[in-house]
Design a protein around this motif. Structure first.
Motif, mmCIF file in Angstrom:
data_model
loop_
_atom_site.group_PDB
_atom_site.id
_atom_site.type_symbol
_atom_site.label_atom_id
_atom_site.label_comp_id
_atom_site.label_asym_id
_atom_site.label_seq_id
_atom_site.Cartn_x
_atom_site.Cartn_y
_atom_site.Cartn_z
ATOM 1 N N THR A 1 0.810 -1.213 0.000
ATOM 2 C CA THR A 1 0.000 0.000 0.000
ATOM 3 C C THR A 1 0.844 1.265 0.000
ATOM 4 O O THR A 1 0.294 2.349 -0.133
ATOM 5 C CB THR A 1 -0.932 0.013 1.223
ATOM 6 O OG1 THR A 1 -0.138 -0.015 2.411
ATOM 7 C CG2 THR A 1 -1.872 -1.179 1.201
ATOM 8 N N LEU A 2 2.143 1.133 0.135
ATOM 9 C CA LEU A 2 3.007 2.312 0.162
ATOM 10 C C LEU A 2 3.239 2.845 -1.249
ATOM 11 O O LEU A 2 3.319 2.067 -2.204
ATOM 12 C CB LEU A 2 4.367 1.964 0.768
ATOM 13 C CG LEU A 2 4.393 1.533 2.219
ATOM 14 C CD1 LEU A 2 5.808 1.153 2.612
ATOM 15 C CD2 LEU A 2 3.886 2.638 3.118
ATOM 16 N N ARG B 1 8.348 5.912 -1.792
ATOM 17 C CA ARG B 1 8.601 5.718 -0.346
ATOM 18 C C ARG B 1 9.118 4.309 -0.078
ATOM 19 O O ARG B 1 10.030 4.118 0.717
ATOM 20 C CB ARG B 1 7.343 5.977 0.451
ATOM 21 C CG ARG B 1 6.892 7.399 0.284
ATOM 22 C CD ARG B 1 6.430 7.963 1.538
ATOM 23 N NE ARG B 1 5.947 9.311 1.214
ATOM 24 C CZ ARG B 1 5.877 10.246 2.075
ATOM 25 N NH1 ARG B 1 6.230 10.033 3.294
ATOM 26 N NH2 ARG B 1 5.436 11.432 1.725
ATOM 27 N N PHE B 2 8.513 3.336 -0.736
ATOM 28 C CA PHE B 2 8.960 1.958 -0.582
ATOM 29 C C PHE B 2 10.409 1.819 -1.041
ATOM 30 O O PHE B 2 11.223 1.171 -0.377
ATOM 31 C CB PHE B 2 8.048 1.016 -1.368
ATOM 32 C CG PHE B 2 8.426 -0.428 -1.240
ATOM 33 C CD1 PHE B 2 8.250 -1.095 -0.040
ATOM 34 C CD2 PHE B 2 8.955 -1.117 -2.314
ATOM 35 C CE1 PHE B 2 8.597 -2.421 0.089
ATOM 36 C CE2 PHE B 2 9.311 -2.443 -2.192
ATOM 37 C CZ PHE B 2 9.127 -3.099 -0.995
ATOM 38 N N ILE C 1 12.774 3.235 1.573
ATOM 39 C CA ILE C 1 12.897 2.344 2.728
ATOM 40 C C ILE C 1 13.824 1.181 2.409
ATOM 41 O O ILE C 1 14.720 0.843 3.191
ATOM 42 C CB ILE C 1 11.505 1.842 3.175
ATOM 43 C CG1 ILE C 1 10.704 3.008 3.765
ATOM 44 C CG2 ILE C 1 11.625 0.702 4.172
ATOM 45 C CD1 ILE C 1 9.239 2.693 3.983
ATOM 46 N N LEU D 1 9.738 3.662 11.025
ATOM 47 C CA LEU D 1 8.553 3.272 10.252
ATOM 48 C C LEU D 1 7.281 3.483 11.066
ATOM 49 O O LEU D 1 6.260 3.921 10.522
ATOM 50 C CB LEU D 1 8.661 1.806 9.811
ATOM 51 C CG LEU D 1 9.769 1.477 8.809
ATOM 52 C CD1 LEU D 1 9.836 -0.020 8.567
ATOM 53 C CD2 LEU D 1 9.600 2.247 7.522
ATOM 54 N N ASN D 2 7.342 3.192 12.355
ATOM 55 C CA ASN D 2 6.171 3.390 13.229
ATOM 56 C C ASN D 2 5.752 4.853 13.304
ATOM 57 O O ASN D 2 4.570 5.156 13.403
ATOM 58 C CB ASN D 2 6.452 2.870 14.638
ATOM 59 C CG ASN D 2 6.433 1.365 14.707
ATOM 60 O OD1 ASN D 2 5.777 0.709 13.920
ATOM 61 N ND2 ASN D 2 7.177 0.812 15.652
ATOM 62 N N TYR E 1 5.636 6.938 11.028
ATOM 63 C CA TYR E 1 4.864 7.281 9.830
ATOM 64 C C TYR E 1 3.712 6.304 9.583
ATOM 65 O O TYR E 1 3.132 6.290 8.502
ATOM 66 C CB TYR E 1 5.788 7.327 8.611
ATOM 67 C CG TYR E 1 6.826 8.422 8.716
ATOM 68 C CD1 TYR E 1 6.504 9.741 8.401
ATOM 69 C CD2 TYR E 1 8.109 8.145 9.160
ATOM 70 C CE1 TYR E 1 7.450 10.744 8.502
ATOM 71 C CE2 TYR E 1 9.065 9.147 9.271
ATOM 72 C CZ TYR E 1 8.714 10.443 8.948
ATOM 73 O OH TYR E 1 9.655 11.434 9.054
ATOM 74 N N ASP E 2 3.417 5.471 10.575
ATOM 75 C CA ASP E 2 2.343 4.477 10.478
ATOM 76 C C ASP E 2 2.564 3.492 9.322
ATOM 77 O O ASP E 2 1.618 3.031 8.698
ATOM 78 C CB ASP E 2 0.972 5.127 10.356
ATOM 79 C CG ASP E 2 0.554 5.849 11.628
ATOM 80 O OD1 ASP E 2 0.948 5.358 12.723
ATOM 81 O OD2 ASP E 2 -0.117 6.877 11.531
ATOM 82 N N TYR E 3 3.845 3.195 9.025
ATOM 83 C CA TYR E 3 4.163 2.193 8.025
ATOM 84 C C TYR E 3 4.303 0.849 8.709
ATOM 85 O O TYR E 3 4.612 0.772 9.898
ATOM 86 C CB TYR E 3 5.488 2.527 7.321
ATOM 87 C CG TYR E 3 5.435 3.757 6.442
ATOM 88 C CD1 TYR E 3 4.248 4.209 5.892
ATOM 89 C CD2 TYR E 3 6.594 4.451 6.141
ATOM 90 C CE1 TYR E 3 4.226 5.334 5.070
ATOM 91 C CE2 TYR E 3 6.568 5.567 5.326
ATOM 92 C CZ TYR E 3 5.380 6.006 4.793
ATOM 93 O OH TYR E 3 5.360 7.109 3.995
#
Length: 85
Positions: free
Chosen positions: A2-3, A7-8, A11, A76-77, A79-81
């Motif tokens: 869903t990213l 952004r993916f 990361i 990651l947390n 940014y709610d990833y």
């Protein structure tokens, strides 16, 4: 999945850089990158201790886990990833 792609990619790039630094810090070498995995090896450069390369590989893996748990996942947390495992 869903990213957003950019952004993916950022990361995965950060993950790959951090893991690569760990491998070299423990005397290992990167053989190749396979998707989001890193294939590395730890040569036996010290004939006095034949187990040193194994010890370095295990210590590197433990450090990699710590980096993910204590370094990457908290970011990651924020940014709610989803977390890495």
């Amino acid at each position: 999945m869903t990213l957003p792609v950019e952004r993916f990619a950022a990361i995965i790039q950060a993950f790959t850089q951090e893991m690569s630094l760990m491998v070299t810090a423990y005397g290992g070498y990167i053989l190749k990158y396979v998707g989001n995995a890193i294939l590395s090896f730890f040569p036996d450069n010290n004939s006095a201790d034949l187990h040193l390369s194994c010890i370095n590989a295990v210590n590197c893996a433990q450090s990699m886990i710590k980096i993910v748990q204590q370094g990457i996942n908290p970011i990651l947390n924020q940014y709610d990833y989803p977390e890495m495992s």
